[in-house]
Each structure stands twice: as C-alpha cells, then as structure tokens.
Design a protein around this motif. Structure first.
Motif, PDB file in Angstrom:
ATOM      1  N   VAL A 162       0.866  -1.179   0.000  1.00  9.65           N
ATOM      2  CA  VAL A 162       0.000   0.000   0.000  1.00  9.65           C
ATOM      3  C   VAL A 162       0.902   1.229   0.000  1.00  9.65           C
ATOM      4  CG1 VAL A 162      -1.849   1.242   1.167  1.00  9.65           C
ATOM      5  CG2 VAL A 162      -1.745  -1.265   1.324  1.00  9.65           C
ATOM      6  N   LEU A 163       0.814   2.027  -1.058  1.00 11.68           N
ATOM      7  CA  LEU A 163       1.657   3.208  -1.218  1.00 11.68           C
ATOM      8  C   LEU A 163       0.769   4.445  -1.211  1.00 11.68           C
ATOM      9  CD1 LEU A 163       3.936   1.859  -4.103  1.00 11.68           C
ATOM     10  CD2 LEU A 163       4.331   1.721  -1.631  1.00 11.68           C
ATOM     11  N   ASP A 164       0.878   5.229  -0.146  1.00  9.77           N
ATOM     12  CA  ASP A 164       0.032   6.401   0.057  1.00  9.77           C
ATOM     13  C   ASP A 164       0.869   7.657  -0.146  1.00  9.77           C
ATOM     14  OD1 ASP A 164      -1.811   8.297   0.921  1.00  9.77           O
ATOM     15  OD2 ASP A 164      -2.522   7.067   2.592  1.00  9.77           O
ATOM     16  N   SER A 165       0.419   8.539  -1.042  1.00 12.75           N
ATOM     17  CA  SER A 165       1.137   9.788  -1.333  1.00 12.75           C
ATOM     18  C   SER A 165       2.582   9.519  -1.740  1.00 12.75           C
ATOM     19  CB  SER A 165       1.097  10.719  -0.118  1.00 12.75           C
ATOM     20  OG  SER A 165      -0.216  10.887   0.357  1.00 12.75           O
TER      21      SER A 165
ATOM     22  N   LEU B 120      -1.818  -1.236  -4.138  1.00  9.24           N
ATOM     23  CA  LEU B 120      -2.873  -0.255  -3.881  1.00  9.24           C
ATOM     24  C   LEU B 120      -2.230   1.116  -3.718  1.00  9.24           C
ATOM     25  CD1 LEU B 120      -5.882   0.276  -3.411  1.00  9.24           C
ATOM     26  CD2 LEU B 120      -5.498  -0.132  -0.964  1.00  9.24           C
ATOM     27  N   LEU B 121      -2.658   2.071  -4.525  1.00  8.85           N
ATOM     28  CA  LEU B 121      -2.088   3.419  -4.532  1.00  8.85           C
ATOM     29  C   LEU B 121      -3.112   4.416  -4.013  1.00  8.85           C
ATOM     30  CD1 LEU B 121      -0.515   3.286  -8.097  1.00  8.85           C
ATOM     31  CD2 LEU B 121       0.738   3.153  -5.941  1.00  8.85           C
ATOM     32  N   LEU B 122      -2.673   5.311  -3.145  1.00  8.52           N
ATOM     33  CA  LEU B 122      -3.536   6.355  -2.623  1.00  8.52           C
ATOM     34  C   LEU B 122      -2.869   7.707  -2.817  1.00  8.52           C
ATOM     35  CD1 LEU B 122      -3.558   3.781  -0.323  1.00  8.52           C
ATOM     36  CD2 LEU B 122      -5.560   5.079   0.367  1.00  8.52           C
ATOM     37  N   GLY B 123      -3.687   8.737  -3.010  1.00 11.45           N
ATOM     38  CA  GLY B 123      -3.149  10.074  -3.167  1.00 11.45           C
ATOM     39  C   GLY B 123      -4.112  11.122  -2.647  1.00 11.45           C
ATOM     40  N   VAL B 124      -3.591  12.333  -2.480  1.00  8.32           N
ATOM     41  CA  VAL B 124      -4.367  13.462  -1.967  1.00  8.32           C
ATOM     42  C   VAL B 124      -4.268  14.600  -2.975  1.00  8.32           C
ATOM     43  CG1 VAL B 124      -4.712  15.056  -0.046  1.00  8.32           C
ATOM     44  CG2 VAL B 124      -3.802  12.765   0.394  1.00  8.32           C
TER      45      VAL B 124
ATOM     46  N   ASN C 176      -4.646  17.764  -2.554  1.00  7.41           N
ATOM     47  CA  ASN C 176      -4.006  18.974  -2.021  1.00  7.41           C
ATOM     48  C   ASN C 176      -3.027  18.573  -0.920  1.00  7.41           C
ATOM     49  OD1 ASN C 176      -5.897  20.835  -3.543  1.00  7.41           O
ATOM     50  ND2 ASN C 176      -7.370  19.779  -2.229  1.00  7.41           N
ATOM     51  N   ASP C 177      -1.876  18.037  -1.342  1.00  6.09           N
ATOM     52  CA  ASP C 177      -0.875  17.507  -0.419  1.00  6.09           C
ATOM     53  C   ASP C 177       0.314  18.454  -0.363  1.00  6.09           C
ATOM     54  OD1 ASP C 177       1.210  16.138   0.854  1.00  6.09           O
ATOM     55  OD2 ASP C 177       0.557  14.194   0.108  1.00  6.09           O
ATOM     56  N   PRO C 178       0.512  19.174   0.762  1.00  8.39           N
ATOM     57  CA  PRO C 178       1.604  20.146   0.835  1.00  8.39           C
ATOM     58  C   PRO C 178       2.966  19.541   1.157  1.00  8.39           C
ATOM     59  CG  PRO C 178       0.367  20.193   2.870  1.00  8.39           C
ATOM     60  CD  PRO C 178      -0.333  19.206   1.973  1.00  8.39           C
ATOM     61  N   ILE C 179       3.033  18.224   1.322  1.00  7.15           N
ATOM     62  CA  ILE C 179       4.302  17.580   1.670  1.00  7.15           C
ATOM     63  C   ILE C 179       4.983  16.995   0.438  1.00  7.15           C
ATOM     64  CG2 ILE C 179       5.429  15.926   3.204  1.00  7.15           C
ATOM     65  CD1 ILE C 179       3.946  18.262   4.606  1.00  7.15           C
ATOM     66  N   VAL C 180       4.215  16.373  -0.465  1.00 11.33           N
ATOM     67  CA  VAL C 180       4.815  15.796  -1.675  1.00 11.33           C
ATOM     68  C   VAL C 180       4.082  16.182  -2.953  1.00 11.33           C
ATOM     69  CG1 VAL C 180       5.734  13.797  -0.421  1.00 11.33           C
ATOM     70  CG2 VAL C 180       3.486  13.633  -1.532  1.00 11.33           C
ATOM     71  N   GLY C 181       2.976  16.918  -2.865  1.00 11.83           N
ATOM     72  CA  GLY C 181       2.185  17.200  -4.051  1.00 11.83           C
ATOM     73  C   GLY C 181       1.338  16.004  -4.455  1.00 11.83           C
ATOM     74  N   ASN C 182       0.752  16.067  -5.640  1.00 11.18           N
ATOM     75  CA  ASN C 182      -0.189  15.003  -6.036  1.00 11.18           C
ATOM     76  C   ASN C 182       0.176  14.324  -7.349  1.00 11.18           C
ATOM     77  OD1 ASN C 182      -0.833  16.844  -8.022  1.00 11.18           O
ATOM     78  ND2 ASN C 182      -2.951  17.162  -7.380  1.00 11.18           N
ATOM     79  N   GLU C 183       1.398  14.516  -7.833  1.00 11.96           N
ATOM     80  CA  GLU C 183       1.759  13.971  -9.137  1.00 11.96           C
ATOM     81  C   GLU C 183       2.411  12.591  -9.058  1.00 11.96           C
ATOM     82  OE1 GLU C 183       4.008  16.811 -11.411  1.00 11.96           O
ATOM     83  OE2 GLU C 183       2.855  18.499 -10.614  1.00 11.96           O
ATOM     84  N   GLY C 184       2.723  12.132  -7.859  1.00  8.59           N
ATOM     85  CA  GLY C 184       3.474  10.888  -7.740  1.00  8.59           C
ATOM     86  C   GLY C 184       2.677   9.635  -8.002  1.00  8.59           C
ATOM     87  N   VAL C 185       1.359   9.681  -7.771  1.00 13.79           N
ATOM     88  CA  VAL C 185       0.557   8.471  -7.926  1.00 13.79           C
ATOM     89  C   VAL C 185       0.622   7.948  -9.357  1.00 13.79           C
ATOM     90  CG1 VAL C 185      -1.792   7.534  -7.861  1.00 13.79           C
ATOM     91  CG2 VAL C 185      -0.980   8.991  -6.002  1.00 13.79           C
ATOM     92  N   ALA C 186       0.464   8.818 -10.340  1.00 13.16           N
ATOM     93  CA  ALA C 186       0.495   8.383 -11.734  1.00 13.16           C
ATOM     94  C   ALA C 186       1.852   7.794 -12.102  1.00 13.16           C
ATOM     95  CB  ALA C 186       0.157   9.559 -12.647  1.00 13.16           C
ATOM     96  N   ALA C 187       2.925   8.427 -11.639  1.00 11.95           N
ATOM     97  CA  ALA C 187       4.262   7.925 -11.957  1.00 11.95           C
ATOM     98  C   ALA C 187       4.507   6.560 -11.321  1.00 11.95           C
ATOM     99  CB  ALA C 187       5.317   8.927 -11.496  1.00 11.95           C
ATOM    100  N   VAL C 188       4.077   6.385 -10.079  1.00 10.15           N
ATOM    101  CA  VAL C 188       4.293   5.111  -9.399  1.00 10.15           C
ATOM    102  C   VAL C 188       3.367   4.035  -9.961  1.00 10.15           C
ATOM    103  CG1 VAL C 188       4.215   3.939  -7.159  1.00 10.15           C
ATOM    104  CG2 VAL C 188       5.212   6.225  -7.348  1.00 10.15           C
ATOM    105  N   ALA C 189       2.182   4.423 -10.442  1.00 13.02           N
ATOM    106  CA  ALA C 189       1.309   3.456 -11.118  1.00 13.02           C
ATOM    107  C   ALA C 189       2.018   2.882 -12.342  1.00 13.02           C
ATOM    108  CB  ALA C 189      -0.002   4.122 -11.521  1.00 13.02           C
ATOM    109  N   ALA C 190       2.722   3.726 -13.080  1.00 15.57           N
ATOM    110  CA  ALA C 190       3.481   3.240 -14.232  1.00 15.57           C
ATOM    111  C   ALA C 190       4.589   2.283 -13.794  1.00 15.57           C
ATOM    112  CB  ALA C 190       4.069   4.424 -14.998  1.00 15.57           C
ATOM    113  N   THR C 191       5.243   2.595 -12.669  1.00 15.92           N
ATOM    114  CA  THR C 191       6.266   1.699 -12.133  1.00 15.92           C
ATOM    115  C   THR C 191       5.673   0.328 -11.810  1.00 15.92           C
ATOM    116  OG1 THR C 191       7.525   3.543 -11.185  1.00 15.92           O
ATOM    117  CG2 THR C 191       7.915   1.367 -10.249  1.00 15.92           C
TER     118      THR C 191
END
Length: 511
Positions: free
Chosen positions: A257-260, A441-445, A447-462
């Motif tokens: 489970v990878l969140d944010s 399982l991927l989760l994202g937010v 409005n995330d001020p710690i990492v932003g919200n663009e990582g979910v799509a990139a990690v989904a590709a991984t």
C-alpha cells in the motif's frame, strides 16, 4: 465510536477516475491453458504472525503524549528496538538501532500478522501512528496489529544529533538574516559546515541513510520475525522505502500500500517543485474552506498570509519569524492537521489573525511544532541522502526568481530548500521493482503540501512495468496521507489487507 467515524462518510465515497483498462482487468487474470498443479493457494501470500517476537514493553502513555494525542480506550502501544547492519549493501561494519511501535486493541486477533507502517523521513512513524489511530486507523486493529518503523536516525531509531544549534537554526530560517544579497551563498556556507559535521558524526555510514538502506532495515525486521513476507504501508517518503523494499525483495511482499508516493528516481528539482505545487494547492483549498466556514480571516484569507510573508521578508515577521519559518508552519499545519478538518483549518486561520493583531502565541506554537516535527538532524541526513540529481547553485538562483513568480507563497523558500543538500555526498536511486507478482494499492491526496499530487500516476506506471496490477484511491481533501486523514480512503485498504484483492474500480473520495 471509531467505527462510526469510518462508516458514516462512506455514502459520499464513490467509484470514480475510471480505471485504466490496462490494469482494470489484469487483477482478475488467471493462468491460461493447462490447470495448475501447484499446491500453493492462489493469490498473494498470507500475512503471517511473527515466529520470533521482539522484546516489547508497554509505552502507551509515552507515545501518545509525544504525538500530542489523547490515549485511545482499549488501544495498547508497545515499543521495541532491533539492531540492523549499518551498511549491509556496501559492507561497512557496525549496527544501528531501529525503533518500532506496535499497536493492538482488545479486538486484535492474537494470531494475526502485522501491517508494517513507515512514513520514512517526512515525520517519525512513531508520531504519525498515534495520529492515525486517533482518526480511523484503529479499525485496522480489528484484523491486524500495526507496527510502525522509524527510519534510522529519526524518532526512536537512535535519533541523530550532529548539527550545532546555530547551524540548525540558520538552516531552518534559510539564513535570511545573514548580511548580503545572495541567499544561496549564505545558506550554502552554513550547509557546508552542517554537512561536514553530520558526515563526520555518522562516518563511515554517510552513504547508509538512504531509501535503499531503510528498505534493508525492514528486511532485517522480516528475518528477525522469521515470516515469509510482509504487509507494507508506506506514506510519503515511507512509500519510497516500501517501493525500494519491493524492488530488492519482490517475493517477500504480501501486501503493498503506497500512500502519497513519489517514484524512486525522481530528481531533487522535480520532487521540490511537486511539493511546492502541493503547498500552493493546499493553501488555495484551505482559503476556500476558510471562507465557506466563516473563519476569522474574512473574505480573503490568502491576502492575510501574503501580508504576513511580506512583513517577514522585510524583517518584520511576527515574533521575528523568517519567511521560511512561516512557510514551514503553514505547510505543516495543512499537511498534518490536528483535530477535525474544519477545526484544524480554523486553528491556522486564528493563529494568522492573532499574529496580524500582535498576538503571536498561536503562530509561534505552530512554528515550534513544525521545527520539532520536520527539521531534525536525522531528517536532514536522510532527506539529503535521498536527494538525486541536485541542481547547481546557479540553477537554484534561477529557480528562486522563477518559482517566486510562479508560486508566490512557497516558490522562493522551496527553491532555497534545495541548497541544504547541495554539499551532501551524491547517491543513487534504489532498483525499481520487477516481476512483482502481488497487486499494488495506490492512494493520493489532491491537495498535499508535503509531496504534491503527481506521484501516484508515476508510481502506477512503475507498478505496471513491474507486472503488478493496481488501483487508485484519490482523496480531494487537504493533508498528507489519504488513509491517515480520510475515513473514505481506509475501507479499500482494509479490504486489500484482509483479502489480498484490489477494489474493482478506482475510488474517488470527496474532501
């Protein structure tokens, strides 16, 4: 009462973000042709209870108090530590102590395997665990204990003390009050001294505080427990650690489970810009919420924030605060809210309103909380160890100007943040997963001020490239960690943890 907190919002939690057909069907795909002859059960490995336990000791009151969270009735926290090799990858001798906290409740089955949680270098896992339990996280304990693992040098894992007080404060304030008109040079000089001090302190392990070694610390926990595979829940940088573990030990993962998350090979500049975009998005969402709830800042909350930052740039910050201290306090309050969504937002608004009226007590408390939570020496060492493909000082100077225009509230401080790691020894990204047979399982937010919200799509590709099916759960709220702060985002995690099967569709959770 915690179960009600989870159930009630679910009516607003609905499937959305239509699943990508490439991975919408492969979770149900089975072998074709001849029937299987293996005696192994189908699906991901079971999450097994440890065969060898650590030396646990009750620490319920202490850990809840350290997180400023009231103890929860029926929830027990136990602390332990274990030794991991300082550098099992490159062969340096010595060990480091890794601190862990186990959460159980009166409902936790005695024979259940644990969910291993890590927040990496963002905040101590031992601090975020009680915050999660105080929301909806305690529902996990109905089926599994949770074991949080502090990253080496942070929290209960032998916290580092390697910078002198002056350097630590100057780095927190980004050397704003140093003479001259080159903040990159001023901060770089301080950072050089701090880097030398910290690398001397941890020598010969200056290369042993990155994501790859954090993953090996989790592998040491697995072998100590003598279990075949682990259920991993990583948030933010902790998601990178979990992804690195899956890359190094793909057959030892029972749940992922990878969140944010952020991808493992993201450059320092790209990661920082994603964070700054997240800070701006979180501030915008907070301002909208602030107006809707009739908060103390009136019809234009962002104007009040801008006024404080303008004063701080001119050396008239509330209580003498620097721009960086204000930006960090606001981001931390938005990323790690205390209390309910509206209450936490209004607490920040009240602190800003008070400061504009001359009373800086609330805002000073937020600044101190942010510094304590996110600016420790261990976080400096680990964060810089993970910073890849860093920009040159001249590139940072360009970004100070460019981002200052593009991202008015956070761009300049975000660019200067990269100076802190420019002198740190360079590292390399851990290997990405391959032949990963379990789903992710991927989760994202949003409005995330710690990492932003663009990582979910990139990690989904991984995940897809590794052969792992995946689903996404996206929360449209403000914070860092969808499963931590959104009751709507937790049920897919519980379903996956229990069955090993992903939800049938991606899930959209409203704010």
């Amino acid at each position: 009462m915690l179960s009600l907190a989870v159930v009630l919002p679910l009516s607003a939690c609905s499937p959305g973000l239509a699943a990508n057909p490439r991975y919408a069907t492969d979770s149900g795909a089975g072998p074709q042709g001849a029937p299987e002859t293996s005696d192994q059960p189908a699906g991901p490995p079971a999450v097994e209870a440890p065969k060898n336990e650590l030396s646990w000791r009750d620490c319920t009151s202490r850990v809840f108090a350290s997180a400023s969270v009231p103890p929860l009735p029926g929830v027990k926290l136990d602390c332990a530590s274990y030794d991991a090799d300082l550098d099992s990858i490159n062969g340096a001798s010595g060990t480091v102590s890794i601190g862990v906290v186990r959460a159980t409740s009166q409902q936790t089955p005695a024979d259940a395997g644990p969910l291993v949680m890590t927040t990496g270098s963002d905040v101590p896992s031992s601090v975020q665990l009680p915050a999660w339990l105080s929301r909806a996280g305690a529902d996990v304990l109905k089926t599994n204990p949770i074991v949080s693992v502090d990253r080496r040098g942070i929290g209960m894992s032998g916290a580092l003390d390697c910078r002198d007080l002056f350097d630590r404060q100057e780095m927190f304030e980004q050397a704003q009050f140093q003479p001259g008109d080159d903040p990159v040079a001023n901060l770089g000089a301080v950072t050089m001294t701090a880097t030398t001090s910290c690398t001397d302190t941890i020598a010969p392990g200056d290369s042993a505080y990155d994501n790859a070694h954090a993953a090996e610390d989790i592998e040491r926990l697995r072998t100590t427990w003598d279990v075949p595979a682990l259920a991993l829940f990583g948030v933010g940088n902790g998601a990178q650690v979990a992804l690195a573990y899956a890359g190094a030990h793909p057959t030892k993962v029972a749940r992922l489970v990878l969140d944010s998350p952020l991808p493992l090979g993201v450059s320092a500049e790209a990661a920082t810009e994603q964070r700054v975009k997240g800070e701006q998005a979180a501030l915008d969402a907070w301002a909208t919420q602030c107006v809707a709830t009739n908060c103390p800042l009136g019809p234009d909350p962002k104007a009040a924030v801008d006024a404080l930052m303008t004063d701080a740039r001119a050396g008239r910050g509330p209580g003498g605060a620097s721009v960086a201290a204000l930006a960090d306090a606001i981001s931390t309050a938005l990323g790690y809210p205390r209390g309910g969504r509206v209450d936490a937002g209004n607490e920040l608004a009240q602190a800003i309103a008070d400061a504009r009226g001359g009373n800086t007590n609330r805002l000073n408390n937020l600044i101190n909380q942010a510094e304590t939570l996110r600016q420790t020496d261990g976080q400096f060492v680990n964060t810089c160890s993970d910073a890849l493909n860093r920009p040159t000082p001249d590139r940072v100077r360009e970004l100070v100007v460019a981002w200052g225009k593009m991202y008015p509230q956070f761009g300049t401080t975000g660019a200067l943040d990269m100076v802190k790691c420019l002198n740190w020894p360079s590292g390399s990204a851990p290997a990405e997963p391959s032949e990963l047979e379990i789903p992710t399982l991927l989760l994202g937010v949003a409005n995330d001020p710690i990492v932003g919200n663009e990582g979910v799509a990139a990690v989904a590709a991984t995940a897809i490239n590794a052969g792992s099916s995946n689903r996404r759960v996206i929360w449209q709220g403000i914070g860092h960690g969808a499963a931590i702060y959104s009751p709507c985002a937790l049920p897919p995690v519980l379903e996956y943890l229990t069955s090993g099967e992903l939800p049938s569709t991606d899930t959209y959770c409203p704010a």
